[in-house]
Motif scaffolding. Structure first.
Motif, mmCIF file in Angstrom:
data_model
loop_
_atom_site.group_PDB
_atom_site.id
_atom_site.type_symbol
_atom_site.label_atom_id
_atom_site.label_comp_id
_atom_site.label_asym_id
_atom_site.label_seq_id
_atom_site.Cartn_x
_atom_site.Cartn_y
_atom_site.Cartn_z
ATOM 1 N N ALA A 44 1.355 11.695 -10.079
ATOM 2 C CA ALA A 44 0.602 12.947 -10.049
ATOM 3 C C ALA A 44 1.541 14.148 -10.205
ATOM 4 C CB ALA A 44 -0.185 13.053 -8.743
ATOM 5 N N ILE A 45 2.691 14.102 -9.543
ATOM 6 C CA ILE A 45 3.654 15.201 -9.652
ATOM 7 C C ILE A 45 4.180 15.311 -11.077
ATOM 8 C CG2 ILE A 45 5.961 15.954 -8.947
ATOM 9 C CD1 ILE A 45 5.288 14.849 -6.142
ATOM 10 N N VAL A 46 4.549 14.195 -11.673
ATOM 11 C CA VAL A 46 5.071 14.211 -13.046
ATOM 12 C C VAL A 46 3.997 14.677 -14.020
ATOM 13 C CG1 VAL A 46 5.918 12.725 -14.912
ATOM 14 C CG2 VAL A 46 6.845 12.493 -12.616
ATOM 15 N N SER A 47 2.761 14.225 -13.822
ATOM 16 C CA SER A 47 1.665 14.647 -14.685
ATOM 17 C C SER A 47 1.447 16.160 -14.581
ATOM 18 C CB SER A 47 0.396 13.897 -14.319
ATOM 19 O OG SER A 47 -0.698 14.364 -15.062
ATOM 20 N N GLY A 48 1.489 16.682 -13.363
ATOM 21 C CA GLY A 48 1.353 18.126 -13.168
ATOM 22 C C GLY A 48 2.476 18.905 -13.830
ATOM 23 N N MET A 49 3.679 18.387 -13.704
ATOM 24 C CA MET A 49 4.819 19.062 -14.345
ATOM 25 C C MET A 49 4.678 19.038 -15.865
ATOM 26 S SD MET A 49 7.846 17.634 -11.875
ATOM 27 C CE MET A 49 9.205 18.358 -12.755
ATOM 28 N N ASN A 50 4.235 17.908 -16.425
ATOM 29 C CA ASN A 50 4.026 17.824 -17.871
ATOM 30 C C ASN A 50 2.936 18.786 -18.330
ATOM 31 O OD1 ASN A 50 6.007 15.913 -18.209
ATOM 32 N ND2 ASN A 50 4.598 14.182 -18.168
ATOM 33 N N HIS A 51 1.878 18.904 -17.539
ATOM 34 C CA HIS A 51 0.792 19.816 -17.876
ATOM 35 C C HIS A 51 1.291 21.267 -17.883
ATOM 36 C CE1 HIS A 51 -3.315 21.165 -18.303
ATOM 37 N NE2 HIS A 51 -3.163 21.963 -17.261
ATOM 38 N N GLN A 52 2.088 21.621 -16.897
ATOM 39 C CA GLN A 52 2.638 22.972 -16.848
ATOM 40 C C GLN A 52 3.552 23.241 -18.038
ATOM 41 O OE1 GLN A 52 1.939 25.528 -14.876
ATOM 42 N NE2 GLN A 52 0.366 24.282 -13.895
ATOM 43 N N THR A 53 4.337 22.250 -18.429
ATOM 44 C CA THR A 53 5.223 22.408 -19.578
ATOM 45 C C THR A 53 4.413 22.620 -20.847
ATOM 46 O OG1 THR A 53 6.879 21.013 -18.520
ATOM 47 C CG2 THR A 53 7.068 21.299 -20.896
ATOM 48 N N GLU A 54 3.325 21.860 -21.007
ATOM 49 C CA GLU A 54 2.467 22.020 -22.179
ATOM 50 C C GLU A 54 1.838 23.407 -22.203
ATOM 51 O OE1 GLU A 54 -0.398 18.872 -22.302
ATOM 52 O OE2 GLU A 54 1.143 17.311 -22.378
ATOM 53 N N ALA A 72 0.828 -1.211 0.000
ATOM 54 C CA ALA A 72 0.000 0.000 0.000
ATOM 55 C C ALA A 72 0.862 1.260 0.000
ATOM 56 C CB ALA A 72 -0.927 -0.006 1.215
ATOM 57 N N ALA A 73 1.912 1.243 0.818
ATOM 58 C CA ALA A 73 2.793 2.410 0.869
ATOM 59 C C ALA A 73 3.484 2.630 -0.478
ATOM 60 C CB ALA A 73 3.828 2.235 1.969
ATOM 61 N N THR A 74 3.896 1.546 -1.126
ATOM 62 C CA THR A 74 4.546 1.655 -2.426
ATOM 63 C C THR A 74 3.576 2.171 -3.473
ATOM 64 O OG1 THR A 74 6.008 -0.176 -1.830
ATOM 65 C CG2 THR A 74 5.875 0.386 -4.147
ATOM 66 N N LEU A 75 2.350 1.687 -3.456
ATOM 67 C CA LEU A 75 1.346 2.164 -4.413
ATOM 68 C C LEU A 75 1.015 3.631 -4.197
ATOM 69 C CD1 LEU A 75 -1.133 -0.845 -4.700
ATOM 70 C CD2 LEU A 75 0.359 0.084 -6.463
ATOM 71 N N ILE A 76 0.899 4.041 -2.960
ATOM 72 C CA ILE A 76 0.620 5.454 -2.664
ATOM 73 C C ILE A 76 1.770 6.330 -3.139
ATOM 74 C CG2 ILE A 76 0.355 7.121 -0.775
ATOM 75 C CD1 ILE A 76 -1.267 4.941 0.696
ATOM 76 N N LEU A 77 3.000 5.907 -2.861
ATOM 77 C CA LEU A 77 4.168 6.667 -3.307
ATOM 78 C C LEU A 77 4.223 6.752 -4.831
ATOM 79 C CD1 LEU A 77 6.742 8.157 -2.469
ATOM 80 C CD2 LEU A 77 7.929 5.966 -2.540
ATOM 81 N N ALA A 78 3.916 5.652 -5.515
ATOM 82 C CA ALA A 78 3.899 5.658 -6.981
ATOM 83 C C ALA A 78 2.825 6.608 -7.508
ATOM 84 C CB ALA A 78 3.668 4.242 -7.512
ATOM 85 N N GLY A 79 1.659 6.609 -6.870
ATOM 86 C CA GLY A 79 0.585 7.523 -7.273
ATOM 87 C C GLY A 79 0.972 8.982 -7.101
ATOM 88 N N VAL A 80 1.619 9.281 -5.975
ATOM 89 C CA VAL A 80 2.070 10.658 -5.732
ATOM 90 C C VAL A 80 3.096 11.076 -6.792
ATOM 91 C CG1 VAL A 80 3.390 12.105 -4.112
ATOM 92 C CG2 VAL A 80 1.542 10.651 -3.275
#
Length: 147
Positions: free
Chosen positions: A78-88, A67-75
Motif C-alpha cells: 500500500a505504501i509503495v502503491s501510494g508513492m507510485n501514485h504520487q510520482t505519477e 498473518a503478521a507477515t501478510l499484514i506487513l506485506a500488505g502495508v
C-alpha cells in the motif's frame, strides 16, 4: 606510434578499470550484506516462532507468523502503491506545466514557416522574423509583470 596510441588509450580510458573494480566491490558487498540481512531476518522469525510455539502451540504460532507477515506485506504494498501514485501525479503536473509553456498552434505555424523565410536573407525577412519572435514572446507572457 603504438606507444602514442597506448598513452592516449590510458589517458582516455584509464579510469575504466578502477571504476569497474569499485562497481564489482560494491556489487559483492551488496550481495553479502543482503545474504547476512536475510539470515538475520530468518533468525528473528525463527526466534519469534519458537517463543510463540511455547506460548500457544506450533500451529497457532505458524498462523500468527503468517498473518503478521501478510499484514506487513500488505502495508508495504500500500505504501509503495501510494508513492507510485504520487510520482505519477507529479509527472502529469509537470507535463501540464510544460504544455502551458508551449506556443499556441498559430505561433507554431508561424515558426514552422521561418526556415523558408531565412533563405531570402533580406532585411525585410530579418525584420519579419524579429516581429514573429516578438509576437511569440509576448504571447508567452515574456516581459509582463504578472509573474
Amino acid at each position: 606510434m603504438g606507444g602514442l596510441f597506448h598513452h592516449l588509450w590510458v589517458y582516455v580510458f584509464g579510469r575504466v578499470k578502477p571504476s569497474m573494480r569499485r562497481m564489482m566491490r560494491s556489487a559483492i558487498g551488496g550481495v553479502l550484506a543482503a545474504i547476512l540481512g536475510l539470515t538475520a531476518y530468518v533468525a528473528v522469525i525463527l526466534a519469534i516462532g519458537i517463543v510463540l510455539a511455547q506460548a500457544f502451540g506450533v500451529i497457532t504460532a505458524l498462523v500468527i507468523l503468517a498473518a503478521a507477515t501478510l499484514i506487513l506485506a500488505g502495508v508495504i504494498l500500500a505504501i509503495v502503491s501510494g508513492m507510485n501514485h504520487q510520482t505519477e501525479k507529479r509527472a502529469e503536473a509537470r507535463q501540464r506545466e510544460a504544455a502551458k509553456r508551449l506556443p499556441s498552434p498559430m505561433a507554431m505555424q508561424m515558426l514552422a514557416g521561418l526556415p523558408a523565410l531565412m533563405r531570402g536573407r533580406s532585411v525585410l525577412t530579418t525584420l519579419l522574423i524579429a516581429g514573429v519572435a516578438y509576437a511569440v514572446a509576448k504571447n508567452q507572457g515574456v516581459g509582463s509583470d504578472d509573474e
